[in-house]
Design a protein around this motif. Structure first.
Motif, PDB file in Angstrom:
ATOM      1  N   ARG A 151      35.345  35.320  47.162  1.00  0.00           N
ATOM      2  CA  ARG A 151      36.704  35.225  46.277  1.00  0.00           C
ATOM      3  C   ARG A 151      37.882  35.543  47.549  1.00  0.00           C
ATOM      4  O   ARG A 151      37.574  36.724  48.209  1.00  0.00           O
ATOM      5  CB  ARG A 151      36.604  36.169  45.281  1.00  0.00           C
ATOM      6  CG  ARG A 151      38.101  36.082  44.660  1.00  0.00           C
ATOM      7  CD  ARG A 151      38.022  37.055  43.255  1.00  0.00           C
ATOM      8  NE  ARG A 151      37.234  36.422  42.104  1.00  0.00           N
ATOM      9  CZ  ARG A 151      37.777  36.028  41.011  1.00  0.00           C
ATOM     10  NH1 ARG A 151      39.080  36.035  40.904  1.00  0.00           N
ATOM     11  NH2 ARG A 151      37.142  35.539  39.991  1.00  0.00           N
ATOM     12  N   LEU A 152      38.740  35.004  47.684  1.00  0.00           N
ATOM     13  CA  LEU A 152      39.685  35.119  48.635  1.00  0.00           C
ATOM     14  C   LEU A 152      40.841  36.049  48.050  1.00  0.00           C
ATOM     15  O   LEU A 152      41.438  36.196  46.972  1.00  0.00           O
ATOM     16  CB  LEU A 152      40.409  33.799  48.881  1.00  0.00           C
ATOM     17  CG  LEU A 152      41.696  34.013  49.916  1.00  0.00           C
ATOM     18  CD1 LEU A 152      40.953  34.341  51.319  1.00  0.00           C
ATOM     19  CD2 LEU A 152      42.464  32.894  50.090  1.00  0.00           C
ATOM     20  N   ALA A 153      40.704  37.182  48.682  1.00  0.00           N
ATOM     21  CA  ALA A 153      42.044  38.105  48.311  1.00  0.00           C
ATOM     22  C   ALA A 153      43.077  37.898  49.231  1.00  0.00           C
ATOM     23  O   ALA A 153      42.838  38.027  50.738  1.00  0.00           O
ATOM     24  CB  ALA A 153      41.425  39.639  48.748  1.00  0.00           C
ATOM     25  N   TYR A 154      44.227  37.891  48.901  1.00  0.00           N
ATOM     26  CA  TYR A 154      45.354  37.159  49.401  1.00  0.00           C
ATOM     27  C   TYR A 154      46.678  38.420  49.120  1.00  0.00           C
ATOM     28  O   TYR A 154      46.803  38.971  48.160  1.00  0.00           O
ATOM     29  CB  TYR A 154      45.896  35.905  49.252  1.00  0.00           C
ATOM     30  CG  TYR A 154      45.999  35.428  47.820  1.00  0.00           C
ATOM     31  CD1 TYR A 154      47.197  35.756  47.072  1.00  0.00           C
ATOM     32  CD2 TYR A 154      44.737  35.187  47.165  1.00  0.00           C
ATOM     33  CE1 TYR A 154      47.294  35.509  45.768  1.00  0.00           C
ATOM     34  CE2 TYR A 154      44.996  34.971  45.815  1.00  0.00           C
ATOM     35  CZ  TYR A 154      46.427  34.987  45.091  1.00  0.00           C
ATOM     36  OH  TYR A 154      46.432  34.721  43.779  1.00  0.00           O
ATOM     37  N   SER A 155      47.675  38.280  49.855  1.00  0.00           N
ATOM     38  CA  SER A 155      49.040  38.812  49.501  1.00  0.00           C
ATOM     39  C   SER A 155      49.864  38.059  48.301  1.00  0.00           C
ATOM     40  O   SER A 155      49.606  36.621  48.661  1.00  0.00           O
ATOM     41  CB  SER A 155      49.838  39.038  50.775  1.00  0.00           C
ATOM     42  OG  SER A 155      49.063  40.004  51.688  1.00  0.00           O
ATOM     43  N   SER A 156      50.244  38.471  47.494  1.00  0.00           N
ATOM     44  CA  SER A 156      50.902  37.807  46.429  1.00  0.00           C
ATOM     45  C   SER A 156      52.411  37.753  46.888  1.00  0.00           C
ATOM     46  O   SER A 156      53.247  38.765  47.304  1.00  0.00           O
ATOM     47  CB  SER A 156      50.937  38.395  45.131  1.00  0.00           C
ATOM     48  OG  SER A 156      51.508  37.726  44.004  1.00  0.00           O
TER      49      SER A 156
END
Length: 267
Positions: A49-54
């Motif tokens: 699962r990709l964790a990204y900045s929002s």
């Protein structure tokens, strides 16, 4: 030979029985193993699962990350682990039983050939992050995006996507596209709703009335980004053990996810 609908329904039914008492649980291990279970087992497939900045503090819809988590974590980790249960029952993929969170801060992403991302109307990238994700996709990586709805979400999603793939066209997938026929024949394209359907009987959110099955291909025609717009497959996986969530939606979501994984792992 494609697997039968009966096989999938049996797996979902078994999942419901096994997980029914934890339908509303959102933390801890969800009964998927003990504290001694290895999380670093080498496998041919990792649910990543990709964790990204929002880019947005409030991303709307019918809920977000739990207890102040970032948008990328919606339905995490229960949806991921319940999907893995179905995958192990219905395929011979050698997959690790635990999910993997990856980010774009290092080259570690290149260790994982298949990545899932949600609430992508909120994502944003630095220049190095966008470059790394672009390289990942062009080198053979596969990205599935899910759980964003309506016109404004689409525009926000595309703003982030154009940081990564500025010139790649987005196309509507057709009925005969191979990605819908790798394990199951997904001939009926239903709108797969989130758990809000239990309360509202609505399959849509915002102004996303029609499900959009879309993709971006590389220069050789391989799908490298599969786009599920106006749908929420992650909720269908997460709530598959809830007797109030309709089984046809859960079954459809598992079939689509398994087809996408088989496609991503073989192309």
């Amino acid at each position: 030979m494609k697997l039968s609908r009966i096989a999938l329904l049996s797996a979902v039914a078994g999942l419901c029985c096994a997980m029914g008492i934890r339908a509303y649980q959102r933390t801890a291990d969800f009964g998927f193993g003990s504290d001694d279970s290895a999380t670093n087992v080498k496998s041919e497939f990792y649910w990543s699962r990709l964790a990204y900045s929002s880019s947005m503090s409030n991303y709307g819809g019918y809920g977000g990350g739990y207890w102040g988590r970032s948008a990328w974590s919606r339905d995490y980790p229960k949806a991921d682990r319940q999907f893995l249960i179905a995958m192990h029952r219905l395929t011979r993929i050698d997959g690790r039983p635990y999910e993997q969170v990856v980010n774009l801060d290092s080259d570690e992403i290149f260790n994982y050939p298949w990545i899932y991302a949600v609430q992508v109307q909120t994502w944003s990238f630095t220049e190095p992050e966008a470059k790394r994700l672009r390289e990942y996709l062009l080198k053979g990586g596969f990205l599935m995006v899910d759980d964003f709805h309506g016109t404004q979400d689409w525009e926000n999603f595309m703003t982030g996507l154009r940081q990564v793939l500025p010139d790649s066209p987005v196309e509507d997938l057709q009925q005969n596209d191979e990605i819908f026929h790798t394990l199951y024949d997904v001939d009926e394209k239903v709108q797969i709703p989130g758990e809000h359907y239990i309360r509202t009987n609505r399959t849509y959110e915002k102004d996303g009335y029609t499900p959009k099955w879309r993709a971006i291909r590389d220069k050789d025609g391989r799908i490298m980004v599969a786009i599920c717009h106006n749908m929420h497959l992650g909720d269908a996986w997460e709530w598959a053990d809830d007797p109030n969530y309709p089984e046809p939606f859960a079954s459809a979501a598992f079939r689509v996810g398994l087809d996408y994984i088989l496609y991503g792992m073989t192309h």
